[in-house]
Design a protein around this motif. Structure first.
Motif, mmCIF file in Angstrom:
data_model
loop_
_atom_site.group_PDB
_atom_site.id
_atom_site.type_symbol
_atom_site.label_atom_id
_atom_site.label_comp_id
_atom_site.label_asym_id
_atom_site.label_seq_id
_atom_site.Cartn_x
_atom_site.Cartn_y
_atom_site.Cartn_z
ATOM 1 N N ALA A 36 0.840 -1.205 0.000
ATOM 2 C CA ALA A 36 0.000 0.000 0.000
ATOM 3 C C ALA A 36 0.870 1.248 0.000
ATOM 4 N N GLY A 37 1.998 1.189 0.714
ATOM 5 C CA GLY A 37 2.888 2.348 0.771
ATOM 6 C C GLY A 37 3.469 2.690 -0.592
ATOM 7 N N ILE A 38 3.871 1.694 -1.340
ATOM 8 C CA ILE A 38 4.425 1.943 -2.677
ATOM 9 C C ILE A 38 3.346 2.502 -3.600
ATOM 10 N N GLU A 39 2.150 1.945 -3.512
ATOM 11 C CA GLU A 39 1.058 2.442 -4.354
ATOM 12 C C GLU A 39 0.761 3.905 -4.037
ATOM 13 N N THR A 40 0.742 4.232 -2.762
ATOM 14 C CA THR A 40 0.484 5.616 -2.355
ATOM 15 C C THR A 40 1.629 6.524 -2.791
ATOM 16 N N ALA A 41 2.850 6.058 -2.654
ATOM 17 C CA ALA A 41 4.013 6.866 -3.023
ATOM 18 C C ALA A 41 3.988 7.251 -4.492
ATOM 19 N N VAL A 42 3.687 6.297 -5.353
ATOM 20 C CA VAL A 42 3.655 6.583 -6.784
ATOM 21 C C VAL A 42 2.446 7.454 -7.119
ATOM 22 N N ALA A 43 1.343 7.225 -6.442
ATOM 23 C CA ALA A 43 0.158 8.051 -6.679
ATOM 24 C C ALA A 43 0.430 9.508 -6.322
ATOM 25 N N VAL A 44 1.206 9.731 -5.263
ATOM 26 C CA VAL A 44 1.498 11.092 -4.823
ATOM 27 C C VAL A 44 2.577 11.743 -5.684
ATOM 28 N N ALA A 45 3.677 11.040 -5.917
ATOM 29 C CA ALA A 45 4.833 11.635 -6.598
ATOM 30 C C ALA A 45 4.833 11.404 -8.100
ATOM 31 N N GLY A 46 4.070 10.422 -8.556
ATOM 32 C CA GLY A 46 4.080 10.101 -9.973
ATOM 33 C C GLY A 46 5.198 9.127 -10.307
ATOM 34 N N PRO A 47 5.267 8.689 -11.554
ATOM 35 C CA PRO A 47 6.251 7.676 -11.953
ATOM 36 C C PRO A 47 7.695 8.159 -11.904
ATOM 37 N N GLU A 48 7.915 9.469 -11.702
ATOM 38 C CA GLU A 48 9.278 10.002 -11.614
ATOM 39 C C GLU A 48 9.798 10.034 -10.178
ATOM 40 N N LEU A 49 9.105 9.377 -9.259
ATOM 41 C CA LEU A 49 9.551 9.305 -7.871
ATOM 42 C C LEU A 49 11.003 8.842 -7.817
ATOM 43 N N GLY A 50 11.801 9.539 -7.021
ATOM 44 C CA GLY A 50 13.225 9.231 -6.969
ATOM 45 C C GLY A 50 13.534 7.852 -6.438
ATOM 46 N N ALA A 51 13.012 7.528 -5.242
ATOM 47 C CA ALA A 51 13.323 6.230 -4.643
ATOM 48 C C ALA A 51 12.338 5.910 -3.536
ATOM 49 N N VAL A 52 12.249 4.627 -3.232
ATOM 50 C CA VAL A 52 11.545 4.168 -2.043
ATOM 51 C C VAL A 52 12.569 3.488 -1.149
ATOM 52 N N ARG A 53 12.337 3.575 0.160
ATOM 53 C CA ARG A 53 13.243 2.915 1.107
ATOM 54 C C ARG A 53 12.486 1.882 1.906
ATOM 55 N N ILE A 54 13.115 0.711 2.050
ATOM 56 C CA ILE A 54 12.575 -0.389 2.846
ATOM 57 C C ILE A 54 13.534 -0.594 4.007
ATOM 58 N N ASP A 55 13.025 -0.562 5.242
ATOM 59 C CA ASP A 55 13.881 -0.541 6.422
ATOM 60 C C ASP A 55 13.653 -1.724 7.352
ATOM 61 N N SER A 56 12.845 -2.700 6.924
ATOM 62 C CA SER A 56 12.566 -3.823 7.819
ATOM 63 C C SER A 56 12.119 -5.025 7.014
ATOM 64 N N GLY A 57 12.083 -6.177 7.684
ATOM 65 C CA GLY A 57 11.619 -7.398 7.046
ATOM 66 C C GLY A 57 12.698 -8.078 6.234
ATOM 67 N N ASP A 58 12.294 -9.046 5.451
ATOM 68 C CA ASP A 58 13.207 -9.751 4.546
ATOM 69 C C ASP A 58 13.417 -8.855 3.334
ATOM 70 N N VAL A 59 14.429 -7.996 3.423
ATOM 71 C CA VAL A 59 14.565 -6.939 2.427
ATOM 72 C C VAL A 59 14.836 -7.476 1.024
ATOM 73 N N GLY A 60 15.430 -8.649 0.907
ATOM 74 C CA GLY A 60 15.662 -9.214 -0.415
ATOM 75 C C GLY A 60 14.355 -9.537 -1.112
ATOM 76 N N VAL A 61 13.488 -10.266 -0.421
ATOM 77 C CA VAL A 61 12.171 -10.609 -0.978
ATOM 78 C C VAL A 61 11.356 -9.347 -1.202
ATOM 79 N N LEU A 62 11.374 -8.456 -0.245
ATOM 80 C CA LEU A 62 10.577 -7.231 -0.356
ATOM 81 C C LEU A 62 11.073 -6.349 -1.497
ATOM 82 N N ALA A 63 12.381 -6.303 -1.723
ATOM 83 C CA ALA A 63 12.910 -5.510 -2.830
ATOM 84 C C ALA A 63 12.451 -6.078 -4.164
ATOM 85 N N ARG A 64 12.427 -7.391 -4.276
ATOM 86 C CA ARG A 64 11.973 -8.031 -5.511
ATOM 87 C C ARG A 64 10.498 -7.689 -5.772
#
Length: 432
Positions: free
Chosen positions: A234-262
């Motif tokens: 939901a956070g990624i969907e909201t981030a792109v909705a707010v910033a548009g497809p030119e969003l610079g980056a998203v940061r993931i700070d918890s969980g199994d970051v390898g799986v989550l990054a994929r």
């Protein structure tokens, strides 16, 4: 900096100084060397860090009125010693490995020449800097190597002492990290800084959407949005909705970051944000970074592991008297032996540039024959108490780290425990 570093001296150093002044041995010409008897457990190479800070600390080393008054009030030393300390200015010579140079067991990383009195009071300040910075830069170099060219942000300032945080950020940058979140390190050492909002900013707002809107309004669509405060998808969907497809980056700070990054990469691409980068953080070290090499991660944020030397918070260097009035002296204690006499070092290389061995030899006497691809390792740092001109810059030292790591045999770059990447050969006066 007058009067700011002198009481980094250890009590026993001033005890020796006082006794040496009393018996007349304080003026004897001596050589002290800083070196590591062995590398920290599990490491195949070390990287010298803090050389420039050591040089500055030595040349700024003073016992001002407040320091002298404190020593007098506490009775640490007598009036003769206090008078000597009040006039202290290091007037000797210092040579050493350039910052960013690789080192191995027995490498003469730093050589201090002067009277016994001049040099003995420097032990604690020299070792506190070399041991800390070399531990950090050695660990950070392993992390930068594991990242394989992907940028790393140093963000460990809240995981160490406030003063250590600044020097740790410098050491990490020296090793190849791209930026730091520590603004004082940026001011002091001209290191690029970067950072983004934490979970507190999201929690401050009534909704995640409002938080993202506020951040984008202030920093632009090129900012990095932290998307794992609640639900990452939901956070990624909201981030792109707010910033548009030119969003610079998203940061993931918890969980199994390898799986989550994929999963994040697939979702970002499906939303049209194909150029939005993925930054991961959260208790990363060189092993975690290496494990993420195949994942769609664009950058890493590393905190605790880098500022604590990734489990090896000291380089284990010692500062030993090796020569008195031209006569070699050496400690013989079991498991703490040292080699007497001032020493120099030469690193031998194959024509391809791969390092073969480090040759440590007596400074007095003929030097070993150097091949076309071999090079001496010590450089002048201080002469007559004055800093040598044109010492390597921080950028020079960053390049030196990169070149040094490229020169190692491939086995030496493994993260697993093993023997030092190249052997150290110690020559005697008869062999050199």
């Amino acid at each position: 900096m007058a009067g700011t570093t002198a009481l980094l001296t250890d009590h026993y150093e001033l005890t020796m100084l006082s006794a040496a002044l009393a018996d007349g041995t304080a003026s004897r010409r001596c050589v002290f060397e800083a070196f590591a008897r062995k590398l920290p457990e599990g490491r195949r190479y070390g990287v010298v860090g803090g050389t420039r800070r050591v040089v500055d600390a030595i040349t700024d080393f003073r016992f001002g009125p407040e320091e002298v008054a404190h020593l007098r009030a506490t009775g640490v030393v007598d009036e003769t010693t206090l008078s000597w300390l009040a006039d202290y200015r290091f007037g000797g010579d210092v040579d050493g490995y350039a910052e960013g140079e690789l080192y191995f067991p027995g490498s003469p990383v730093l050589t201090v020449r002067g009277t016994f009195a001049d040099a003995v009071v420097l032990e604690t300040v020299v070792l506190s800097i070399l041991n800390h910075d070399s531990a950090i830069v050695s660990a950070a170099a392993r992390m930068a190597g594991a990242a394989n060219g992907r940028p790393i942000i140093e963000m460990g300032g809240r995981r160490t002492h406030e003063r250590a945080a600044v020097s740790a950020a410098r050491a990490a940058y020296l090793a190849g990290f791209g930026t730091t979140s520590n603004l004082e390190a940026g001011r002091s050492w001209s290191i690029p800084t970067s950072g983004t909002c934490a979970h507190a900013f999201t929690l401050l707002h009534d909704t995640e959407k409002e938080a993202f809107e506020a951040q984008v309004a202030a920093l632009g669509v090129g900012t990095t949005l932290l998307v794992d405060t609640y639900d990452i998808t939901a956070g990624i969907e909201t981030a792109v909705a707010v910033a548009g497809p030119e969003l610079g980056a998203v940061r993931i700070d918890s969980g199994d970051v390898g799986v989550l990054a994929r999963q994040a990469r697939e979702q970002l691409d499906a939303l049209g944000a194909t150029r939005t980068r993925i930054v991961v953080s959260g208790d990363l070290d060189e092993y975690a970074i290496a494990a993420l090499r195949a994942e769609p991660v664009d950058a890493y944020g590393v905190g605790t592991s880098v500022v604590t030397g990734s489990g090896r918070p000291t380089a284990g260097m010692v500062y030993k008297l090796v020569e008195v009035e031209g006569r070699p002296v050496a400690k013989r204690s079991s498991h703490k032996e040292s080699r007497g006499g001032r020493k120099l070092a030469l690193r031998r290389h194959k024509p391809t540039g791969t390092a073969l061995e480090e040759v440590v030899y007596p400074a007095e006497g003929p030097a070993p024959e150097a091949g076309e691809h071999d090079r001496p390792l010590q450089i002048p740092l201080i002469r007559g108490g004055q800093v040598v001109e044109d010492l390597p810059t921080l950028e020079d030292s960053r390049n030196r780290v990169r070149q040094g790591l490229v020169s190692l045999p491939w086995e030496g770059l493994k993260l697993s425990a093993g023997e030092p990447a190249i052997p150290t050969v110690h020559l005697t006066r008869e062999q050199s």
